[in-house]
Design a protein around this motif. Structure first.
Motif: not given
Length: 410
Positions: A24-32, A165-171
């Motif tokens: 069951k996929l979970t998503l971890q959001l990280e926004v800079e 630089t700044a990113a949107t990362q999803v794990s």
């Protein structure tokens, strides 16, 4: 090298232990986010610290590094400062995209109020919206100082990468080693498309920008040892052990010494650590590498720029729809069967050069984006979730990037 063999085995064991076998996929959001004064100038470190202390709740734990306050960590999210005072918001893993966005949007509103009280503001953009990278001071942290010194000798764009630089990362999690390999390959193959859909740098080096995917281009010239496509990704024997070998046999920038981060002097892991590396040491090793898709305790997708919330929602939903569906994931791998790591690199460079006119994997990028979004929509049964993809559909229809659609993003 017996020590290397033991370290490879130890890391592979950690990777296996981090599996989520229920599927069951979970998503971890990280926004800079970039932080500036209200006039666009770089903020004082003390002012940023004060704003974060205002946001911290009683249940949150302060993050202290090298004797300085860098943010806090709580049960729902962590707020930490990056190398040049970028603010990184990391949410706890969740399954529902709307829950993720509700949590992010509530925090973003609180953040704006806390920053305004100190004469500051936040920006969501892939490159710094007001300043030259060279004018942005580093925070007083050993890790960042060591990285800055080391990477300046490796590539032409390390100063811009670290400061501007700044990113949107999803794990995302993985079920087992086979699933890990599938998702790492698919994430890397899709990197050029993620980069174009999230392209959001209206300003670069304090001037209006009309080039595509600036942040992606910068990462191409930082350090070949630790950036770009994961080495050996498409080899038949790629898996936990091969990924471990990649990171253990390349120079380390920083290392743990008596519980503190120190410059590693370019030594490799077998020269720095015992054969059986600890969990903390493993985390430090993995943090020295910045592949387009990298492994920490989860697979981290690193291609997307920092974006306004509705595009963040579209991106998280796209990732969920593709990587949460075994059928969609298999379709991606089948569609790009035979692609090499060099092909992926060439595809990234093509979107940087030509945007929506690029040829990617031998095909027009617009057609491939339409195919990808169709895969996502067809694997998304909920009308509400499908609607989250609409901002990306609009970009494709108009053949525009976020930076061309949105003005200075907030």
């Amino acid at each position: 090298m017996p020590k290397l063999d033991e370290q490879i085995k130890t890391l592979a064991g950690y990777f296996a232990a981090d599996c989520e076998p229920d599927g069951k996929l979970t998503l971890q959001l990280e926004v800079e986010h970039f932080l500036t004064r209200s006039d666009g100038q770089p903020p004082a470190f003390a002012d940023v610290q004060a704003a974060l202390r205002d946001l911290q709740q009683q249940t949150d734990a302060p993050i202290i590094t090298d004797g300085e306050y860098f943010g806090y960590s709580g049960p729902a999210l962590a707020a930490t400062l990056g190398p040049a005072c970028q603010l990184r918001i990391s949410l706890a893993p969740l399954r529902d995209v709307q829950d993720i966005m509700d949590l992010y949007n509530r925090f973003y509103l609180q953040l704006g109020l806390a920053l305004a009280a100190h004469g500051l503001r936040a920006w969501t953009a892939g490159c710094h919206p007001t300043c030259h990278a060279e004018d942005l001071p580093l925070v007083p942290r050993t890790r960042d100082e060591a990285m800055d010194t080391y990477l300046r000798e490796k590539g032409a764009c390390s100063v811009q990468m670290m400061r501007a630089t700044a990113a949107t990362q999803v794990s995302i999690d993985y079920q087992d080693e086979t699933d890990f390999v599938r998702k790492m390959r698919a994430a890397s193959l899709l990197t050029p498309f993620f980069a174009l859909l999230s392209d959001n740098a209206p300003v670069y080096q304090a001037s209006r920008n009309s080039s595509y995917c600036i942040r992606t281009r910068l990462w191409q010239d930082v350090d070949r040892d630790r950036c770009g496509v994961t080495p050996h990704l498409m080899d038949a024997d790629f898996g936990y052990a091969r990924y471990a070998e990649n990171v253990l046999t390349k120079p380390q920038i920083t290392a743990l010494r008596l519980g503190r981060v120190r410059a590693a002097g370019g030594k490799i892991a077998p020269e720095l650590y015992a054969g059986h590396v600890s969990r903390h040491e493993t985390a430090q090793i993995l943090s020295n590498f910045f592949y387009d898709a990298r492994l920490k305790s989860r697979i981290e997708l690193r291609a997307a720029d920092s974006m306004p919330p509705r595009y963040i929602a579209a991106y998280v939903q796209l990732v969920k729809s593709v990587f949460g569906s075994p059928a969609a994931l298999q379709n991606v791998l089948r569609h790009y069967a035979g692609a090499t790591t060099l092909d992926i690199t060439s595809a990234k460079l093509a979107v940087c050069k030509d945007g929506y006119n690029a040829l990617v994997y031998g095909r027009p990028v617009s057609g491939e984006l339409a195919w990808l979004l169709m895969q996502a929509r067809s694997r998304t049964p909920s009308q509400e979730e499908r609607a989250l993809l609409d901002p990306f559909m609009q970009l494709l229809t108009t053949r525009k990037t976020i930076r061309e659609t949105e003005n200075y993003n907030e």
